[in-house]
Write an enzyme that holds these catalytic residues in place. Structure first.
Site: not given
Ligand SMILES: NCc1[nH]cc(CCC(=O)O)c1CC(=O)O
Length: 290
Positions: A81-82, A125-126, A142, A148, A233
Site C-alpha cells: 500500500k505504500d 482516507r481515514r 505520522r 505512533r 496522491c
Molecule cells: N502507511 C504506513 C503503513 N504501511 C503499511 C502499514 C500496515 C501494514 C500493511 O498495510 O500491510 C502501515 C501502518 C498503518 O497504516 O497503520
C-alpha cells in the site's frame, strides 16, 4: 553459494516483514545465504508534514530502488500500500504475500486516556471516513507504527487509527480495541499485502513459497482503480477487492474534494478481469461525482 541481499526500511514493522520473506527463502532452500540490508528513506526522515505535502508515496521507495539498481541489494520488501502507482518495468514486483487482516483498527492508550485529546490518524482516507462515522476531533499523526504508538501512550491522543495488519505482525494484537468493518472504513488499496521487488532479469525462483496468486488478483483490481483515479496522491481514495466464492468483488471509494462529494461503488467480475474492473469502477464513480 548463492547470497540474496534483502533491502528494507529500518522500521520495526518493515524489518518483521522482510524477515517473513527471508524465512520463506530459507524454507525454499536452506543453502541460500540471506542478508538483511536496512536503510532510512526520505519518507522516514521527514515526519513533520503529511505525505501528500512532501511528494507522496515515492519517498518510501526511492533509496531502496536505488540500492536495487546499483546492485547493493537483490530484492526489496515493501508494504504494497505504500508503493507508488507507477512501478518502473526495470524494477518489477515479483511476489506478493498472502493478505493479512485488511481492516483498520482503533488503539487506545495503555493508561486511561484524556477524552479531550484528538483521535490521531495518518491519512485523509481515514479522516474522512471517521468523520462520516461521527468522530469529529481528529488530528493528523505520522511516523512509523512504533512512533505512533509512543505518541498515543505519551498522552497526545485519546486514540489512534492504524492498520490491523501492522499491529498483528508486530505481535500487538492485544492492543486493538475495536475493528472497523471494511464498510465503516474502506481500507487503502493493498493494505495488508507485502510486495517483493527486484531487478529485471534476476532469478527469483526462491520466492515461490512466498507468493500468493490471490493477492495478485485482488491487488491488480485495487491498484487499477486507484491508478485510474490519478494515483490517489492527494485526494483520498480507498479500494477493497475480495473473492465471494469464485467471483471477484471490488469496492471503491472516490472523493472529489473540490465538490465535496464522496461516493462508493461495487463491481463484480471474474479474476482475469481484475484490472478491467478497477478501471471500469473508477470511470463509473468519477462520472457519478461530476
Ligand atoms: N502507511 C504506513 C503503513 N504501511 C503499511 C502499514 C500496515 C501494514 C500493511 O498495510 O500491510 C502501515 C501502518 C498503518 O497504516 O497503520
Amino acid at each position: 553459494m548463492k547470497t540474496v541481499r534483502v533491502g528494507s526500511r529500518d522500521s520495526g514493522l518493515a524489518v518483521i516483514q522482510a524477515q517473513m520473506v527471508i524465512d520463506a527463502i530459507k524454507k525454499y532452500d536452506s543453502n541460500i545465504e540471506v542478508e538483511l540490508v536496512t536503510m532510512k528513506t526520505t519518507g522516514d526522515r521527514i515526519l513533520d508534514k503529511t505525505l501528500d505535502k512532501i511528494g507522496g508515496k515515492g519517498l518510501f521507495v526511492k533509496e531502496l530502488d536505488e540500492a536495487l539498481r546499483n546492485g547493493g541489494v537483490d530484492i526489496t520488501v515493501h508494504s504494497y500500500k505504500d508503493m507508488p502507482m507507477e512501478i518502473n518495468s526495470e524494477l518489477p514486483v515479483v511476489a506478493l504475500s498472502e493478505r493479512e487482516d485488511e481492516r483498520d483498527v482503533l488503539i487506545l492508550p495503555v493508561k486511561q486516556g484524556d477524552k479531550s485529546k484528538p483521535l490521531g490518524c495518518s491519512s485523509k482516507r481515514r479522516m474522512l471516513q471517521l468523520k462520516a462515522l461521527g468522530f469529529d476531533n481528529i488530528e493528523p499523526l505520522r511516523g512509523n507504527v512504533i512512533t505512533r504508538l509512543k505518541k498515543l501512550d505519551d498522552g497526545e491522543y485519546c486514540g489512534i487509527i492504524l492498520a490491523a495488519a501492522g499491529i498483528k505482525r508486530l505481535g500487538l494484537e492485544n492492543r486493538i480495541s475495536r475493528y472497523f468493518t471494511t464498510e465503516e472504513i474502506m481500507p487503502a488499496a493493498c493494505q495488508g499485502i507485502i510486495a517483493v521487488q527486484t531487478r529485471k532479469g534476476e532469478d527469483t525462483r526462491y520466492l515461490a513459497n512466498f507468493h500468493s496468486e490471490r493477492s495478485k488478483i485482488v491487488s491488480d483490481a485495487e491498484r487499477a482503480f486507484v491508478a485510474a483515479l490519478d494515483g490517489g496522491c492527494s485526494s483520498p481514495v480507498a479500494a477493497y477487492a475480495y473473492f465471494e466464492n469464485d467471483k471477484l468483488v471490488l469496492r471503491g471509494l472516490y472523493v472529489n474534494e473540490e465538490k465535496n462529494i464522496a461516493i462508493k461503488g461495487i463491481e463484480y467480475g471474474r479474476a482475469e478481469d481484475a484490472v478491467k474492473m478497477g478501471i471500469s469502477l473508477a470511470k463509473r464513480l468519477k462520472g457519478e461525482a461530476c
